[in-house]
Design a protein around this motif. Structure first.
Motif, short mmCIF file in Angstrom:
data_model
loop_
_atom_site.label_atom_id
_atom_site.label_comp_id
_atom_site.label_asym_id
_atom_site.label_seq_id
_atom_site.Cartn_x
_atom_site.Cartn_y
_atom_site.Cartn_z
N LEU A 55 -11.39 -76.54 -11.34
CA LEU A 55 -10.43 -75.49 -11.00
C LEU A 55 -9.15 -75.63 -11.82
N LYS A 56 -8.71 -76.86 -11.99
CA LYS A 56 -7.48 -77.11 -12.76
C LYS A 56 -7.67 -76.73 -14.23
N SER A 57 -8.84 -77.04 -14.77
CA SER A 57 -9.11 -76.70 -16.17
C SER A 57 -9.23 -75.19 -16.38
N ASP A 58 -9.52 -74.47 -15.29
CA ASP A 58 -9.58 -73.00 -15.36
C ASP A 58 -8.22 -72.35 -15.19
N GLY A 59 -7.17 -73.18 -15.09
CA GLY A 59 -5.82 -72.63 -15.02
C GLY A 59 -5.25 -72.52 -13.62
N GLN A 60 -5.92 -73.16 -12.63
CA GLN A 60 -5.41 -73.10 -11.26
C GLN A 60 -4.48 -74.29 -10.99
N ARG A 61 -3.55 -74.10 -10.09
CA ARG A 61 -2.75 -75.21 -9.60
C ARG A 61 -3.46 -75.81 -8.39
N VAL A 62 -3.77 -77.09 -8.44
CA VAL A 62 -4.55 -77.74 -7.38
C VAL A 62 -3.69 -78.77 -6.67
N VAL A 63 -3.65 -78.64 -5.34
CA VAL A 63 -2.87 -79.56 -4.50
C VAL A 63 -3.75 -80.10 -3.39
N PHE A 64 -3.64 -81.40 -3.14
CA PHE A 64 -4.33 -82.03 -2.00
C PHE A 64 -3.31 -82.34 -0.92
N THR A 65 -3.77 -82.28 0.32
CA THR A 65 -2.90 -82.65 1.43
C THR A 65 -3.65 -83.50 2.43
N ALA A 66 -3.00 -84.55 2.90
CA ALA A 66 -3.57 -85.48 3.89
C ALA A 66 -2.47 -86.46 4.28
N THR A 67 -2.87 -87.61 4.81
CA THR A 67 -1.90 -88.64 5.16
C THR A 67 -1.48 -89.40 3.90
N ASP A 68 -0.30 -89.99 3.96
CA ASP A 68 0.34 -90.55 2.76
C ASP A 68 -0.43 -91.70 2.11
N GLY A 78 -4.41 -86.97 -11.30
CA GLY A 78 -3.64 -85.92 -11.95
C GLY A 78 -3.36 -84.71 -11.09
N PHE A 79 -3.50 -84.86 -9.76
CA PHE A 79 -3.25 -83.74 -8.85
C PHE A 79 -1.97 -83.96 -8.04
N GLU A 80 -1.41 -82.88 -7.56
CA GLU A 80 -0.25 -82.96 -6.68
C GLU A 80 -0.70 -83.32 -5.27
N PHE A 81 0.20 -83.93 -4.52
CA PHE A 81 -0.13 -84.35 -3.16
C PHE A 81 1.02 -84.02 -2.21
N PHE A 82 0.66 -83.45 -1.05
CA PHE A 82 1.63 -83.16 0.00
C PHE A 82 1.15 -83.80 1.30
N ASP A 83 2.10 -84.31 2.08
CA ASP A 83 1.75 -84.90 3.38
C ASP A 83 1.33 -83.83 4.38
N PHE A 84 0.45 -84.24 5.30
CA PHE A 84 0.02 -83.33 6.37
C PHE A 84 -0.04 -84.10 7.67
N GLU A 85 0.35 -83.45 8.75
CA GLU A 85 0.36 -84.05 10.09
C GLU A 85 -0.90 -83.60 10.84
N PHE A 86 -1.86 -84.52 10.99
CA PHE A 86 -3.09 -84.19 11.71
C PHE A 86 -2.91 -84.34 13.22
#
Length: 454
Positions: A55-68, A78-86
């Protein structure tokens, strides 16, 4: 100025004309914002990386979210990461816990209020993600598919991603934690139906116990209230006919395994898609001098049969030590056969034999590129690696309550190997299966070549 800048600018203009949302972040153009919400264990993240890189190579911005705790592994890819509260999971492990929650719920209401606060906190975490990222598409791990109801009011394009085998009820396919291998017969259909009824009954009983403990205000109650508030049709969307966890109706399901690993009689619906791709890891950190010396001596010359044995994070305890030692003793008696073992850096009391070479960690995919046999605990990632390199498997399920029993059954059913019950085996059985897999009557090779040419 760099010519690629004008190419990116041209693509941006075209997309704006087509009214596609385009993001501009740190000087880069993105066609869409893609968010992955996965169960916070690395075994659930690793299978998704191939798709994410694509997806990233196709020009998409890819973000993962989970615990730190997963941030570093994701950012290293090489992906962005955001915290998530489960929402914390409550599993009734005994009567003491049940009566403790029941008493707390009835006397002070504190437990029910805390549960509601935990639920609301997770929803606020979702709202913050949506506000900060404005995702065009969300991939949600099937094992936490219920979070669809949090994202549904804000994101139209939501897909369910299966990091294990497909978990939903399919005709004549047993629950994914079952050892049963289905056949094309009435008896098989009846047996599978019985297994599903037992599996789903167990889930309903566990839900009823939680409902009683929380005096009716359990997680299902909170999800129903949430759906009512946001005008989501709970009954039309929720699907309870899944192994271990709930599923969702009328959503696209992406199963991250090659189709040939699934049972041959699996009849997929139009909303189920299999991924044939395997993520090839960067294993540089495991290419130690000792390993490279071993590879040079035994793999390059290839004068011996090489067996690779690894149980991943489950390689611990006396049960594993006993099984490993049994294999070491058997391999010691086999002609021109050596054994290379990864302990996963766990302390195992293993016997010292000339045939065995023990490492804390090994570059698994590199080892499988020349190994003749793989003895594995049956994690799906390991099975996919062995399938990719066409290495026969002896599967020894360790966690029999999730998917490893079902994975082992699929390996055996498709002719990719054999299975052993670690709680009930004889050394003679191990020896016979090792010999059969090391010196097959061509049936294993036929199965692997058949899959690689279809």
């Amino acid at each position: 100025m760099n010519p690629s800048y004008y190419v990116q600018l041209y693509i941006l203009v075209l997309n704006l004309k087509k009214k596609k949302l385009t993001l501009l972040t740190q000087g880069q153009f993105y066609l869409n914002m893609i968010l992955f919400l996965l169960q916070p264990y690395f075994s659930h993240f690793y299978p998704t990386f191939y798709l994410a890189h694509q997806l990233k190579s196709d020009g998409q911005r890819v973000v993962f979210t989970a615990t730190d705790n997963l941030r570093t592994k994701v950012e290293n890819e090489g992906f962005e990461f955001f915290d998530f509260e489960f929402i914390p999971e409550y599993i009734m492990t005994g009567t003491r816990l049940f009566f403790g929650i029941l008493l707390e719920s009835g006397v002070s209401q504190d437990r029910c209020l805390k549960r509601k606060e935990e639920f609301q906190k997770s929803f606020l975490s979702t709202q913050k993600l949506v506000k900060d990222l404005n995702p065009d598409q969300v991939y949600i791990d099937q094992s936490i598919a219920k979070y669809y109801f949090f994202f549904a009011p804000y994101v139209k394009n939501i897909k369910i991603i299966h990091t294990k085998v497909y978990s939903g009820k399919v005709s004549n396919i047993p629950p994914m934690n079952s050892t049963y291998i289905p056949r094309k017969s009435i008896v098989s259909y009846l047996k599978v139906e019985y297994l599903w009824r037992r599996e789903l009954l167990g889930q309903r009983i566990r839900e009823i116990i939680l409902r009683i403990a929380f005096l009716g205000k359990d997680e299902i109650f909170l999800w129903r209230k949430h759906c009512e508030k946001h005008k989501i049709e709970w009954k039309k969307r929720i699907d309870f006919k899944h192994s271990l966890n709930w599923g969702n109706k009328n959503l696209e399901n992406i199963v991250l395994i090659p189709r040939k690993i699934e049972f041959s009689n699996f009849k997929k619906n139009d909303d189920i898609f299999f991924s044939e791709d395997i993520f090839l890891k960067n294993e540089t950190q495991y290419l130690t001098k000792d390993y490279c010396d071993f590879k040079q001596k035994y793999a390059v010359k290839k004068e011996n049969k090489i067996i690779y044995m690894a149980f991943g994070t489950l390689a611990r305890g006396t049960k594993v030590s006993g099984f490993f030692n049994a294999v070491i003793s058997i391999v010691e008696e086999l002609p021109k056969t050596i054994l290379i073992i990864s302990t996963g850096n766990h302390s195992l009391k293993l016997i010292d034999k000339n045939c065995s070479f023990i490492f804390d960690y090994l570059p698994q995919q590199d080892v499988l590129s020349y190994a003749d046999l793989f003895i594995t605990h049956g994690g799906l990632g390991s099975i996919k690696d062995a399938y990719h390199y066409e290495v026969p498997m002896l599967v020894v399920p360790m966690n029999k309550y999730i998917d490893q029993n079902g994975n082992a059954s699929r390996v055996k059913a498709n002719g990719f190997g054999e299975r052993i019950d670690i709680d009930n085996y004889l050394e003679r059985e191990i020896e016979q299966k090792l010999i059969r897999l090391l010196y097959p009557i061509d049936y294993l090779l036929k199965n692997f070549h058949k899959t690689s040419t279809t």
